[in-house]
Design an enzyme around this catalytic site. Sequence first.
Site, short mmCIF file in Angstrom:
data_model
loop_
_atom_site.label_atom_id
_atom_site.label_comp_id
_atom_site.label_asym_id
_atom_site.label_seq_id
_atom_site.Cartn_x
_atom_site.Cartn_y
_atom_site.Cartn_z
N GLU A 1 0.85 -1.19 0.00
CA GLU A 1 0.00 0.00 0.00
C GLU A 1 0.89 1.25 0.00
O GLU A 1 1.96 1.26 0.60
CB GLU A 1 -0.87 -0.02 1.26
CG GLU A 1 -1.87 1.11 1.35
CD GLU A 1 -2.69 1.06 2.63
OE1 GLU A 1 -3.80 1.61 2.63
OE2 GLU A 1 -2.21 0.50 3.64
N LYS B 1 -10.31 0.53 -1.87
CA LYS B 1 -10.34 0.06 -0.48
C LYS B 1 -11.69 0.36 0.17
O LYS B 1 -12.15 1.50 0.17
CB LYS B 1 -9.21 0.75 0.30
CG LYS B 1 -9.04 0.30 1.74
CD LYS B 1 -7.89 1.07 2.38
CE LYS B 1 -7.60 0.63 3.79
NZ LYS B 1 -6.50 1.44 4.37
N CYS C 1 -4.90 -3.56 2.94
CA CYS C 1 -4.57 -3.28 4.33
C CYS C 1 -5.66 -3.56 5.36
O CYS C 1 -5.90 -4.70 5.75
CB CYS C 1 -4.04 -1.85 4.44
SG CYS C 1 -3.10 -1.52 5.95
#
Length: 284
Positions: A46, A118, A159
């Site tokens: 990321e 995300k 993440c």
Amino acid sequence: MAAVNSVRIAAAQMTSINDLAANYATCSRLVKEAASAGAKLLCFPENFSFVGAKDGESLKIAEPLDGPVMKGYCALAKESSMWLSLGGFQERGSDDAHLCNTHVLIDDAGNIRSTYKKMHLFDVDVPGGAVYKESSFTEAGKEIIAIDSPFGRLGLTVCYDLRFPEVYQQLRFHHGAQVLLVPAAFTKVTGEAHWEVLLRARAIETQCYVIAAAQGGKHSEKRESFGDTLIIDPWGTVIGRLPDKVSTGITVADIDFSLIESVRRKMPISQHRKPIEFWKQVSK
């Protein structure tokens, strides 16, 4: 040597800073390393292209996917004939106050094959650490993304998604994923406590390979990441890891399709799991 029914992949570990050119140079070097090792896919962490040192820096450098930064990484993929997993990239959002944390998958011809925004944003008061409010400048994604590739069917995440097993259950059981990509920049505190155990759990409960490329080390005075890039097989075994949790480099492993098939055949959890209707019924 990789087995006939397998393909070699690599995962990077790096310490990105607030310098687009410096980070690109690091990524370029790691691509050459991965190519020399025989890898056909390299997964970056990321914020591979930029980690801001001050509030608002990431918004200032955010670009559309057809902007010069991503075009540079597409050229890198094409030059090296390598697929690249880049997540998340600071993609320009719907207004000047927001960006999207976008996982971009580029093929070996330099074409963007898929993107995932995300979903779960990091709004967390880290125990003994900083307070984060990703939603203050980031738009959350609303789509689950899986895509076929020479490395199996890939499930794209970023993440903090890692803490929400529903995403990975969807990717495996409703979208047919075989390999789960988890580019990350975990904090030092949360990484020490939860990073490896969460990744291994996701691999075990989905019977997928997990490739978790991580930011590691001190990005600036204000920010530090845990690191510890990992590649995990469908049985939950760590098969790729750098010797140092925060050094810049790559780890290489083989995706063995016969192992995925074997693990799933011998423990057929896809047949044993209860559908959502069952849980609705028993929860009444």
